[in-house]
Design an enzyme around this catalytic site. Structure first.
Site, PDB file in Angstrom:
ATOM      1  N   ARG A   1     -11.365   0.686  12.298  1.00 30.43           N
ATOM      2  CA  ARG A   1     -12.423   0.494  11.297  1.00 30.43           C
ATOM      3  C   ARG A   1     -13.798   0.774  11.895  1.00 30.43           C
ATOM      4  O   ARG A   1     -14.644   1.418  11.267  1.00 30.43           O
ATOM      5  CB  ARG A   1     -12.360  -0.926  10.710  1.00 30.43           C
ATOM      6  CG  ARG A   1     -11.161  -1.188   9.831  1.00 30.43           C
ATOM      7  CD  ARG A   1     -11.335  -2.485   9.037  1.00 30.43           C
ATOM      8  NE  ARG A   1     -11.441  -3.671   9.874  1.00 30.43           N
ATOM      9  CZ  ARG A   1     -10.430  -4.441  10.219  1.00 30.43           C
ATOM     10  NH1 ARG A   1      -9.199  -4.140   9.824  1.00 30.43           N
ATOM     11  NH2 ARG A   1     -10.618  -5.525  10.968  1.00 30.43           N
TER      12      ARG A   1
ATOM     13  N   SER B   1     -10.864   1.301   5.883  1.00 30.88           N
ATOM     14  CA  SER B   1      -9.607   0.569   5.929  1.00 30.88           C
ATOM     15  C   SER B   1      -8.718   1.234   6.964  1.00 30.88           C
ATOM     16  O   SER B   1      -8.890   2.414   7.297  1.00 30.88           O
ATOM     17  CB  SER B   1      -8.917   0.586   4.560  1.00 30.88           C
ATOM     18  OG  SER B   1      -9.688  -0.093   3.595  1.00 30.88           O
TER      19      SER B   1
ATOM     20  N   ARG C   1       0.837  -1.202   0.000  1.00 28.12           N
ATOM     21  CA  ARG C   1       0.000   0.000   0.000  1.00 28.12           C
ATOM     22  C   ARG C   1       0.873   1.253   0.000  1.00 28.12           C
ATOM     23  O   ARG C   1       0.655   2.195  -0.765  1.00 28.12           O
ATOM     24  CB  ARG C   1      -0.934  -0.020   1.214  1.00 28.12           C
ATOM     25  CG  ARG C   1      -1.853  -1.237   1.257  1.00 28.12           C
ATOM     26  CD  ARG C   1      -2.717  -1.272   2.500  1.00 28.12           C
ATOM     27  NE  ARG C   1      -1.959  -1.196   3.732  1.00 28.12           N
ATOM     28  CZ  ARG C   1      -2.161  -1.978   4.796  1.00 28.12           C
ATOM     29  NH1 ARG C   1      -3.096  -2.903   4.752  1.00 28.12           N
ATOM     30  NH2 ARG C   1      -1.457  -1.833   5.901  1.00 28.12           N
TER      31      ARG C   1
ATOM     32  N   LYS D   1      -9.679   5.943   5.119  1.00 27.37           N
ATOM     33  CA  LYS D   1      -8.451   5.250   5.527  1.00 27.37           C
ATOM     34  C   LYS D   1      -8.030   5.853   6.854  1.00 27.37           C
ATOM     35  O   LYS D   1      -7.764   7.052   6.953  1.00 27.37           O
ATOM     36  CB  LYS D   1      -7.338   5.431   4.485  1.00 27.37           C
ATOM     37  CG  LYS D   1      -6.097   4.551   4.761  1.00 27.37           C
ATOM     38  CD  LYS D   1      -6.490   3.081   4.778  1.00 27.37           C
ATOM     39  CE  LYS D   1      -5.315   2.136   4.956  1.00 27.37           C
ATOM     40  NZ  LYS D   1      -4.547   1.941   3.746  1.00 27.37           N
TER      41      LYS D   1
ATOM     42  N   ARG E   1     -12.424 -12.249   1.149  1.00 29.30           N
ATOM     43  CA  ARG E   1     -12.125 -11.472  -0.061  1.00 29.30           C
ATOM     44  C   ARG E   1     -12.164 -12.367  -1.300  1.00 29.30           C
ATOM     45  O   ARG E   1     -12.699 -11.975  -2.351  1.00 29.30           O
ATOM     46  CB  ARG E   1     -10.761 -10.791   0.073  1.00 29.30           C
ATOM     47  CG  ARG E   1     -10.734  -9.611   1.024  1.00 29.30           C
ATOM     48  CD  ARG E   1      -9.481  -8.781   0.846  1.00 29.30           C
ATOM     49  NE  ARG E   1      -8.259  -9.500   1.131  1.00 29.30           N
ATOM     50  CZ  ARG E   1      -7.571  -9.439   2.272  1.00 29.30           C
ATOM     51  NH1 ARG E   1      -8.024  -8.694   3.270  1.00 29.30           N
ATOM     52  NH2 ARG E   1      -6.446 -10.114   2.427  1.00 29.30           N
TER      53      ARG E   1
ATOM     54  N   SER F   1     -12.813  -5.304  -0.002  1.00 27.63           N
ATOM     55  CA  SER F   1     -12.091  -5.068   1.239  1.00 27.63           C
ATOM     56  C   SER F   1     -12.774  -5.800   2.380  1.00 27.63           C
ATOM     57  O   SER F   1     -13.991  -5.715   2.551  1.00 27.63           O
ATOM     58  CB  SER F   1     -12.042  -3.561   1.528  1.00 27.63           C
ATOM     59  OG  SER F   1     -11.465  -3.294   2.786  1.00 27.63           O
ATOM     60  N   GLY F   2     -11.990  -6.533   3.158  1.00 21.52           N
ATOM     61  CA  GLY F   2     -12.523  -7.223   4.324  1.00 21.52           C
ATOM     62  C   GLY F   2     -12.577  -6.282   5.516  1.00 21.52           C
ATOM     63  O   GLY F   2     -12.353  -5.080   5.415  1.00 21.52           O
TER      64      GLY F   2
ATOM     65  N   GLY G   1      -4.998  -4.099   0.587  1.00 17.44           N
ATOM     66  CA  GLY G   1      -4.186  -5.231   0.153  1.00 17.44           C
ATOM     67  C   GLY G   1      -4.991  -6.513   0.082  1.00 17.44           C
ATOM     68  O   GLY G   1      -5.970  -6.690   0.809  1.00 17.44           O
TER      69      GLY G   1
ATOM     70  N   GLY H   1     -22.401  -2.284   6.817  1.00 15.77           N
ATOM     71  CA  GLY H   1     -23.366  -3.184   6.226  1.00 15.77           C
ATOM     72  C   GLY H   1     -23.901  -4.135   7.275  1.00 15.77           C
ATOM     73  O   GLY H   1     -23.448  -4.168   8.426  1.00 15.77           O
TER      74      GLY H   1
END
Length: 367
Positions: free
Chosen positions: A193, A231, A51, A161, A328, A347-348, A83, A354
């Site tokens: 997160r 992220s 990244r 981010k 992912r 992205s995990g 990533g 959600g």
């Protein structure tokens, strides 16, 4: 204002040749680039330096083409990389640019709007705490204003981010007499997160402010924003925010739509968001329809209860493969199968982003 989105491939995390070619041809004015969201082929963990590698290459290229200092670009152009390109996922990046000379007609349809913002640096002791939530909410509001969006209902995707705590950052806080929420970098990424998700929910009104507290983190999974994609990483010190929505006053032929994904098998959510944009998957987009898609953004999470539609999954119990890499790969295959394209941002780490055990999907396409 007109927003443009270019989806570009890369041979390795430092390969910006396709973007350089767009600059050379005049298709993209480097002065108009405002944000990047992309997938690199790293592990997606604390030590995923792909990244930072991409960000270094990108900021160097933009500095060369605009005459601005590289540090200035890093501090003003969000470059959000996730990533992990497991399975059929393709390493790629979306470049967002804005042409200020192309206003939309008065009373015209709402078109894709892009806004960005940076919060002040987040002290290590604030990461994952209420202060972090409020900092993200303030930055989301700033990015909405930058996009010319006044109604939260017009926001369809918010990428944040956020920084995490490293051993060095924890020690720096301790030297000042402050204590961090956790000195475990992996846990810190998760808390960052959630703080980001709560900040987006607070800014957009996705949940009452009184419920968006530290006590609810990782506990009350009824609280979520299906427009938040967060992220976290060691390569940032502040919250970088990108708001994507549809707004009046913007021109062009792009629009964005989003849907929640209730679980890892929710192919109906994928079909529905495409239908919102006039794209019919039956069962896969035909090439002409797929060519209208400019970007696909997905957030997902292994169901913490160990079940998918009543059947046991083993993602959380696999010692060999991290659960985020499992999800992912699984979601990447599901979405790519409908789109017929592996260039999907998956992205995990979708805690409170959600529905519990699910996530969200947003698609940008030509109308």
């Amino acid at each position: 204002m007109r927003a443009s989105v270019h989806r570009l491939g890369m041979a390795h995390p430092g390969d910006l040749s396709q973007l350089a070619a767009l600059f050379d041809s005049g298709v993209v004015d480097p002065r108009h680039v405002v944000a990047v969201i992309g997938k690199t082929e790293g592990n997606g963990g604390v030590n995923d330096f792909t990244r930072g590698y991409f960000t270094l290459a990108f900021s160097a290229l933009l500095a060369e083409r605009t005459g601005r200092r590289r540090g200035e670009i890093v501090e003003s152009v969000p470059c959000v990389l996730s990533g992990g390109t497991e399975g059929v996922l393709t390493p790629h990046y979306l470049v967002f640019s804005r042409d200020p000379a192309a206003d939309g007609p008065a009373g015209g349809p709402k078109r894709l709007a892009v806004g960005v913002a940076f919060s002040p640096p987040v002290p290590p002791e604030a990461v994952g705490r209420q202060t972090h939530v409020e900092m993200v909410a303030a930055a989301v509001g700033q990015a909405m204003r930058d996009a010319g969006i006044s109604d939260p209902a017009d926001v369809h995707f918010v990428q944040v981010k956020a920084p995490c705590v490293t051993a060095a950052r924890a020690q720096e806080a301790a030297a000042r007499g402050a204590s961090v929420l956790t000195a475990d970098s992996g846990r810190s990424m998760a808390y960052a997160r959630v703080a980001g998700a709560f900040g987006v929910a607070l800014a957009l009104g996705d949940a009452p402010a009184g419920r968006l507290t530290e006590a609810a983190m990782f506990r009350d999974y009824d609280i979520f924003s299906d427009r938040a994609s967060i992220s976290s990483g060691v390569e940032v010190a502040c919250n970088e925010v990108i708001v994507l929505g549809n707004a009046a006053g913007w021109s062009g032929d792009l629009a964005i739509a989003h849907r929640p994904m209730k679980d890892a098998l929710d192919i109906g959510g994928i079909v529905a968001v495409l239908d919102d944009l006039g794209l019919a998957a039956a069962p896969q987009l035909v090439p002409a329809a797929a060519a209208r898609v400019r970007g696909v953004l997905v957030k997902c999470e292994p169901d913490r209860r160990g079940l998918v539609r009543g059947n046991r999954h083993t993602m959380l119990d696999d010692t060999d493969i991290n659960a985020q890499r499992h999800i992912r790969g699984a979601l990447g295959g599901l979405v790519a199968g409908v789109l017929g394209d592996g260039r999907i941002f998956v992205s995990g780490g979708a805690e409170h982003q959600g529905p519990d055990g699910g996530g969200l999907i947003a698609v940008i396409a030509e109308i």
